[in-house]
Design a protein around this motif. Sequence first.
Motif, PDB file in Angstrom:
ATOM      1  N   GLU A 152       0.474  -1.137   0.051  1.00  0.00           N
ATOM      2  CA  GLU A 152       0.395   0.211   0.421  1.00  0.00           C
ATOM      3  C   GLU A 152       0.854   1.375  -0.314  1.00  0.00           C
ATOM      4  OE1 GLU A 152      -1.059   1.229   4.194  1.00  0.00           O
ATOM      5  OE2 GLU A 152      -1.902  -1.042   3.805  1.00  0.00           O
ATOM      6  N   GLY A 154       0.925   4.998   1.592  1.00  0.00           N
ATOM      7  CA  GLY A 154       0.189   6.131   2.597  1.00  0.00           C
ATOM      8  C   GLY A 154       1.569   7.234   2.915  1.00  0.00           C
ATOM      9  N   TYR A 161      -0.076   8.229  10.542  1.00  0.00           N
ATOM     10  CA  TYR A 161      -0.128   7.348   9.534  1.00  0.00           C
ATOM     11  C   TYR A 161      -1.137   7.055   8.898  1.00  0.00           C
ATOM     12  CZ  TYR A 161       0.747   3.969   6.180  1.00  0.00           C
ATOM     13  OH  TYR A 161       0.949   2.707   5.088  1.00  0.00           O
ATOM     14  N   THR A 162      -1.323   7.799   7.542  1.00  0.00           N
ATOM     15  CA  THR A 162      -2.674   7.332   6.879  1.00  0.00           C
ATOM     16  C   THR A 162      -2.072   6.525   6.207  1.00  0.00           C
ATOM     17  OG1 THR A 162      -3.212   9.299   7.944  1.00  0.00           O
ATOM     18  CG2 THR A 162      -4.815   9.040   5.817  1.00  0.00           C
ATOM     19  N   SER A 163      -3.167   5.336   5.815  1.00  0.00           N
ATOM     20  CA  SER A 163      -3.448   4.933   4.356  1.00  0.00           C
ATOM     21  C   SER A 163      -4.067   4.628   3.216  1.00  0.00           C
ATOM     22  CB  SER A 163      -3.797   3.141   4.669  1.00  0.00           C
ATOM     23  OG  SER A 163      -3.367   2.184   5.726  1.00  0.00           O
ATOM     24  N   LEU A 164      -3.546   5.020   1.771  1.00  0.00           N
ATOM     25  CA  LEU A 164      -4.110   5.371   0.944  1.00  0.00           C
ATOM     26  C   LEU A 164      -4.636   4.415  -0.122  1.00  0.00           C
ATOM     27  CD1 LEU A 164      -1.678   8.487   0.310  1.00  0.00           C
ATOM     28  CD2 LEU A 164      -4.041   8.956   0.516  1.00  0.00           C
ATOM     29  N   ALA A 182      -5.579  -1.470   1.261  1.00  0.00           N
ATOM     30  CA  ALA A 182      -6.213  -0.019   1.508  1.00  0.00           C
ATOM     31  C   ALA A 182      -7.342   0.431   1.086  1.00  0.00           C
ATOM     32  CB  ALA A 182      -5.009   0.894   1.336  1.00  0.00           C
TER      33      ALA A 182
END
Length: 282
Positions: A152, A154, A161-164, A182
């Motif tokens: 993934e 991010g 932390y942010t997942s895209l 994700a």
Amino acid sequence: AYEGFFTITSKRERPSTGSSQQEALIPLTELQPYYSVIDWAHFEAAKLVKKTLRDLRRVAPSAEYRLSCSSDGSAVWKGIEHYQSGNWLTTRYLEMLKQAHDDISLNFKLHAIELYEVTKTNHDEGGSFPRDSGGASDDEPSSRRGTLVAGEIGYSIGEIYTSLSGFSTRDNREGASPELGADGPVSAGTNPSLGSSSAIRPKPPGVGTTQLVLLGRWLQLHGYTFWSMGHCYSPQMDYKRRLGHRVLPRVDFLSRLSERRGVFRLPASEAASLRGGREETG
């Protein structure tokens, strides 16, 4: 992103000089009413997390997985492009993320999370699970890394932390729902039958699930306070619930974001200390 906006791209028609309409991909920025957030106490208590880690230990040493993190998202992007239908994370979007990452004055890091499957045929040590925090380095030969099976893209700002978006190549489990990435289900299919011995041979969990669970462990080890998973509206996002997420109203999310994000631009002394050291591996 620093202010809590979540941005994807969307197709829009734009006027053309001829009679036909042309489609363009434009940024679609949203300050969401609700946010999917994973705290580590809820993550560790989630049944899916416990089961995934237990299953991975059961299949060792026949299957080993290594998690790697870098700022080169090209391999993961190719996986997303191949396995996802309608990839909103365009090459231009990825370049924007890289440029922000390379600006050492910005409190922003791009993360390309890669899960490699290592077998005895391409790993000279044989090895065994668990490697909860990963272990592959960016200068490691591909023959030792194994096969890229999930990943993934991010980013992180401060301690968040942010997942895209992400992909996975398969789901190993019989009768399982589509594999988890994700953005939701992005499976390429299932493995062939293992034959009569499959009843007594433990099967590893799906590689998308494995990537997410090991990423959760990696984020904890590297000091991230919580994991922002973005949208939480669609039934396709149920995997986030299974990972222990909680849905936060906008005002609560923005409050937590402001507490943990840090400054927007880093002091010159701190930025200088980061020069050449932004690559982060398992």
